[in-house]
Design an enzyme around this catalytic site. Structure first.
Site, PDB file in Angstrom:
ATOM      1  N   SER A  83      41.965  54.813  20.157  1.00  0.00           N
ATOM      2  CA  SER A  83      42.383  53.412  20.110  1.00  0.00           C
ATOM      3  C   SER A  83      43.214  53.185  18.870  1.00  0.00           C
ATOM      4  O   SER A  83      43.042  53.857  17.847  1.00  0.00           O
ATOM      5  CB  SER A  83      41.155  52.498  20.086  1.00  0.00           C
TER       6      SER A  83
ATOM      7  N   GLY B  83      39.468  54.422  33.269  1.00  0.00           N
ATOM      8  CA  GLY B  83      39.036  55.649  33.922  1.00  0.00           C
ATOM      9  C   GLY B  83      39.317  55.643  35.408  1.00  0.00           C
ATOM     10  O   GLY B  83      39.760  56.651  35.981  1.00  0.00           O
TER      11      GLY B  83
ATOM     12  N   GLY C 184      38.038  50.237  35.236  1.00  0.00           N
ATOM     13  CA  GLY C 184      38.956  50.158  34.112  1.00  0.00           C
ATOM     14  C   GLY C 184      39.934  51.304  34.016  1.00  0.00           C
ATOM     15  O   GLY C 184      40.486  51.784  35.006  1.00  0.00           O
TER      16      GLY C 184
ATOM     17  N   TYR D 152      32.933  50.688  15.860  1.00  0.00           N
ATOM     18  CA  TYR D 152      33.829  51.082  16.952  1.00  0.00           C
ATOM     19  C   TYR D 152      35.063  51.777  16.400  1.00  0.00           C
ATOM     20  O   TYR D 152      35.476  52.840  16.891  1.00  0.00           O
ATOM     21  CB  TYR D 152      34.231  49.856  17.764  1.00  0.00           C
TER      22      TYR D 152
ATOM     23  N   GLY E 174      33.617  58.015  32.880  1.00  0.00           N
ATOM     24  CA  GLY E 174      33.735  56.570  32.997  1.00  0.00           C
ATOM     25  C   GLY E 174      34.764  56.147  34.017  1.00  0.00           C
ATOM     26  O   GLY E 174      35.488  55.169  33.832  1.00  0.00           O
ATOM     27  N   ALA E 175      34.808  56.841  35.142  1.00  0.00           N
ATOM     28  CA  ALA E 175      35.898  56.655  36.099  1.00  0.00           C
ATOM     29  C   ALA E 175      35.593  55.647  37.190  1.00  0.00           C
ATOM     30  O   ALA E 175      36.374  55.509  38.129  1.00  0.00           O
ATOM     31  CB  ALA E 175      36.256  57.999  36.736  1.00  0.00           C
ATOM     32  N   ASN E 176      34.497  54.900  37.088  1.00  0.00           N
ATOM     33  CA  ASN E 176      34.186  53.937  38.142  1.00  0.00           C
ATOM     34  C   ASN E 176      34.864  52.582  37.927  1.00  0.00           C
ATOM     35  O   ASN E 176      34.835  51.725  38.815  1.00  0.00           O
ATOM     36  CB  ASN E 176      32.671  53.742  38.268  1.00  0.00           C
TER      37      ASN E 176
END
Length: 297
Positions: free
Chosen positions: A139, A28, A26, A165, A22-24
């Site tokens: 979280s 990440g 936020g 979540y 998820g590094a694209n």
């Protein structure tokens, strides 16, 4: 150290390779940015390769982009099968938050499937390549999480996006706990750690599937939240410093919502070895992936 720690304090990562899911965008993206700036070769593991390439083009240092959809075990297996050579750090960052009731392509509840089962399978498949550590992003909402091993996919309980979540974030810590136990028992020097960002403004809060929640979170992000760069600090702290296996990093101030990173506590449920073992067994059965028979020591 924790009162003033910033990415400038990251030890040199030259010669090291890190995968950040998820590094694209936020957290990440900020994690990838800091690791690359410190000299690591960073692999951005993302669902949308085009967005990943755009993000990578703006990063310093050495990067590459590979496709990975954690909500699809076939994609997880393809990513892992395509890996060769050593991998120093795996950062399990990608996830979904407060999405409507739904299932992944493999029939898993969306939060559990994307936030836990996908990373569970990815980590175990990549463990034979790993040389240093796994960092899984949890979280503070894990404090309200509850794992029902008899109904992991919310098929008999009334579905709640916030509860689902929180359960997935509790699962992240239970996974870290049991993974570290197994690593230690196998004689491996690999470490499993976890981190949480506090309350950080990212685009995760704008993809809840509810226009009302998206609007509320947009206001809260502007008024209360820290930046994604600050939210990434605990992950970077866990990914680069000499910390004990099983450690959990988070912000040090205002109830863990902001401040420089330090090691923090977790809920009693997140420290339950029997629950962790039970979730591991269930996860292995659901994904068809388990702890490797042999690891480098």
């Amino acid at each position: 150290m924790t009162s003033s720690w910033t990415p400038r304090d990251i030890p040199s990562q030259a010669g090291r390779t890190a995968v950040v899911t998820g590094a694209n965008s936020g957290l990440g993206l900020e994690t990838a940015r800091a690791l690359a700036a410190a000299g690591a070769h960073v692999v951005l593991a993302v669902r949308d390769v085009a967005k990943g390439e755009t993000a990578a083009a703006a990063l310093p240092g050495s990067t590459e982009v590979r496709r990975l959809d954690l909500a699809d075990l076939a994609s997880v297996r393809e990513f892992a099968a395509g890996w060769s050579g050593p991998l120093d750090v795996l950062v399990n960052n990608a996830g979904v938050m407060w999405v409507p009731a739904g299932e992944t392509v493999d029939g898993f509840e969306s939060h559990l499937g994307t936030n836990h089962l996908g990373p569970f399978a990815l980590t175990n498949l990549l463990l034979p390549h790993l040389t240093d550590r796994v960092v899984t992003v949890s979280s503070a909402t894990h404090l309200t999480g509850r794992i029902d091993l008899a109904d992991l996919h919310w098929r008999t309980r009334s579905y709640s996006p916030t509860a689902a979540y929180a359960a997935s974030k509790l699962a992240n810590l239970l996974f870290t706990l049991e993974l570290q136990r197994r690593l230690t028992a196998s004689g491996s020097t690999l470490r499993a750690l976890a981190a949480h960002p506090g309350y950080s403004a990212t685009n995760l809060q704008s993809h809840t599937g509810s226009a009302a929640w998206n609007a509320v979170m947009s206001v809260a992000n502007r008024v209360v939240a820290t930046s994604a760069a600050e939210g990434a600090l605990p992950t970077l702290f866990a990914a680069t410093l000499e910390l004990p296996g099983g450690g959990y990093a988070g912000p040090s101030k205002l109830g863990g919502t902001r401040g420089r990173p330090t090691l923090v506590g977790r809920s009693p449920a997140a420290s339950d070895p029997d629950l962790a073992a039970g979730l591991w067994t269930a996860s292995a059965e659901l994904t068809g992936v388990d702890f490797p028979a042999a690891l480098p020591v």
